[in-house]
Every structure is written in C-alpha cells, then in structure tokens.
Design an enzyme around this catalytic site. Structure first.
Site, PDB file in Angstrom:
ATOM      1  N   HIS A  66      -9.328 -35.271  21.498  1.00 52.85           N
ATOM      2  CA  HIS A  66      -9.826 -36.584  21.899  1.00 52.85           C
ATOM      3  C   HIS A  66     -10.810 -36.461  23.057  1.00 52.85           C
ATOM      4  O   HIS A  66     -10.858 -35.436  23.748  1.00 52.85           O
ATOM      5  CB  HIS A  66      -8.668 -37.498  22.329  1.00 52.85           C
ATOM      6  CG  HIS A  66      -8.180 -37.247  23.723  1.00 52.85           C
ATOM      7  ND1 HIS A  66      -7.330 -36.206  24.038  1.00 52.85           N
ATOM      8  CD2 HIS A  66      -8.435 -37.887  24.900  1.00 52.85           C
ATOM      9  CE1 HIS A  66      -7.072 -36.218  25.327  1.00 52.85           C
ATOM     10  NE2 HIS A  66      -7.742 -37.229  25.878  1.00 52.85           N
ATOM     11  N   ASP A  97      -7.730 -56.170  17.662  1.00 54.04           N
ATOM     12  CA  ASP A  97      -8.263 -55.871  16.334  1.00 54.04           C
ATOM     13  C   ASP A  97      -8.025 -54.429  15.903  1.00 54.04           C
ATOM     14  O   ASP A  97      -8.432 -54.029  14.810  1.00 54.04           O
ATOM     15  CB  ASP A  97      -9.757 -56.222  16.246  1.00 54.04           C
ATOM     16  CG  ASP A  97     -10.594 -55.616  17.355  1.00 54.04           C
ATOM     17  OD1 ASP A  97     -10.129 -55.566  18.496  1.00 54.04           O
ATOM     18  OD2 ASP A  97     -11.735 -55.197  17.070  1.00 54.04           O
ATOM     19  N   HIS A  98      -7.323 -53.665  16.738  1.00 49.52           N
ATOM     20  CA  HIS A  98      -6.950 -52.296  16.395  1.00 49.52           C
ATOM     21  C   HIS A  98      -5.434 -52.096  16.320  1.00 49.52           C
ATOM     22  O   HIS A  98      -4.986 -51.042  15.866  1.00 49.52           O
ATOM     23  CB  HIS A  98      -7.551 -51.314  17.403  1.00 49.52           C
ATOM     24  CG  HIS A  98      -9.050 -51.300  17.388  1.00 49.52           C
ATOM     25  ND1 HIS A  98      -9.792 -50.297  16.811  1.00 49.52           N
ATOM     26  CD2 HIS A  98      -9.943 -52.208  17.857  1.00 49.52           C
ATOM     27  CE1 HIS A  98     -11.076 -50.571  16.929  1.00 49.52           C
ATOM     28  NE2 HIS A  98     -11.202 -51.732  17.571  1.00 49.52           N
TER      29      HIS A  98
END
Length: 252
Positions: free
Chosen positions: A130, A64-65
């Site tokens: 990140h 879904d990414h």
C-alpha cells in the site's frame, strides 16, 4: 487472474453504477476491494457470490466505499458463512466495531478478523502493498499480486493524480484509477482527465491498461471528451470501467 468491476460509481448515484467495489480472483482465491452501496447485489450476481468471499480490503472509510459492509456481515451470517476478514487503513477495527454497536443483534454472529494495514500484508491468497493517496481522509492505494505468482493489479483508491502514485503502480498489468470529474469541474481530492494524463505521462513507470472509475454523474455522456483530454499527454491504453465488466488479467 480475474478482475470484476462490481461498482464504478461514486457517492452520487446514477441508477446504473453501484458505488465502489472490485472483485479480484486467482486460482480459487478471492479478495473484495471496497464495499460501497450496491456492491453486495453486484457480488451476488457473480458466480462466486457473497458466500464465496471471506476477505474485504478497504481503501478508506468514506460511505461510498463501506456502506454495504454491515449488509455483507448479515448476508454471510444468514448464509452460514461466519468467517470474515476486514482490513484497511488505521481505524478499520474501530469502524467495524462501531457498525456492530449500532446493530447489536449482529454482535458475536460472525468470527471476525479485523486488521489495520500498516505494511505489506497477505490476504486471501494475495500479497498486498500500500501507499497513502491524496484525499480528504486517509486513503490507501494498493498493489495486489497472487501469492503464488502472477500479474499485479493496482488500485488508486480515491486520490488526486500525482506521479508518485503512478510510480507506485510501476510494472502492473492493470491500474484502476479514480477519474471522478471532467476537466471543467473545479475539484480537489479527485483527478480530472487532464491532471491524470499529466501524472501518467510524467511518471517513470511502465503500466499496462488503465481503467477509469469512481465516476460521478458529471462524467455521463462525456467519456470520449475525457479520453481525448487525457490522451493529449498520455498515449497508453486507457478505458472507462463499467459495472459488471469482468476481465482476465495476464502477465505483462
């Protein structure tokens, strides 16, 4: 600086939310964060379009990414835009190589730059930091700041709520955070509003507006209830993200 929510849904479609995708723009620069199913159509509805975005940053590799990645590759090739950079957690190079091995006719159609993120990086005119989240596979949260200076936006990626992640977002103007389910769903790897409220309140962090995203169908019709639960611990500005919402992000 502008943030557009292209997809605020999850792996279970609702019919009115695309899967994960966010467009960040500043002074002509553009960065696409995640590229789930439906994101390419949403991107095509923006003024920039998929022709105007040549860099994708992935939080992680769940379907879904990433499921519109190969669709984006072909669309840009057909549009004559053959440069594309795709960056993300370790394994991103292999992910794209594997996609191209399935669709052999797409090999050598584009001038691809593939980057596994292992430290601070500069992408498409943005400085990106990140940190790893708490999810069922390796996933990165990101801080994104225009290289020329300006406000910072943080993206949680998929993650349980925890104070270190909130503190990673210290000082940001906007924090886009996973809040996949209401409190009565027993879930790991994603937060419920009560857990997120506790993490936001317990962290030593100064954060601007929080937008809740990665919304499963379980959240439909329960937004006020979820905001009330989160607000029992945290009194900051928290809102639900919606597909197509586009906001100007100013310095705090």
């Amino acid at each position: 600086m502008r943030l557009t929510f292209l997809g605020t849904g999850s792996a279970m479609p609702t019919g009115h939310r695309a899967q994960s995708g966010y467009l960040v723009e500043s002074d002509g620069d553009a960065l696409l964060i995640d590229c789930g199913s439906g994101v390419l159509n949403a991107l095509a509805r923006t003024d920039r379009g998929y022709e105007g975005v040549d860099t994708v940053l992935l939080t992680h590799h769940h379907l879904d990414h990433v499921s519109d990645l190969d669709v984006l590759l072909k669309a840009r090739w057909l549009a004559g835009e053959t440069d594309l950079t795709i960056a993300g957690p370790p394994g991103t190079r292999s992910l794209v190589d594997d996609l191209l091995s399935v669709h052999e006719y797409m090999q050598d159609r584009l001038d691809l730059t593939l980057r596994d993120v292992d430290g601070p990086v500069s992408l498409a005119g943005f400085d990106v930091e990140h940190r790893e989240t708490r999810h069922s596979m390796q996933c990165f949260a990101y801080r994104v700041t225009p290289a020329a200076g300006g406000p910072t936006i943080a993206f949680s990626g998929d993650s349980e709520a925890f104070t270190d992640l909130v503190e990673f977002a210290d000082g940001v103007a906007v924090f886009v955070h996973d809040c996949s389910f209401p409190d009565d769903v027993d879930v790991s790897n994603h937060p419920t509003p009560a857990a997120l409220g506790d993490a936001l309140a317990g962290a030593d962090a100064d954060i601007g507006r929080v937008y809740l995203t990665h919304l499963y169908p379980h959240t439909e019709g329960r937004h006020e209830e979820m905001l009330s639960s989160l607000g029992e611990a945290y009194d900051g500005d928290v809102r639900f993200a919606e597909d197509g919402l586009s906001i100007t992000v100013d310095e705090r």
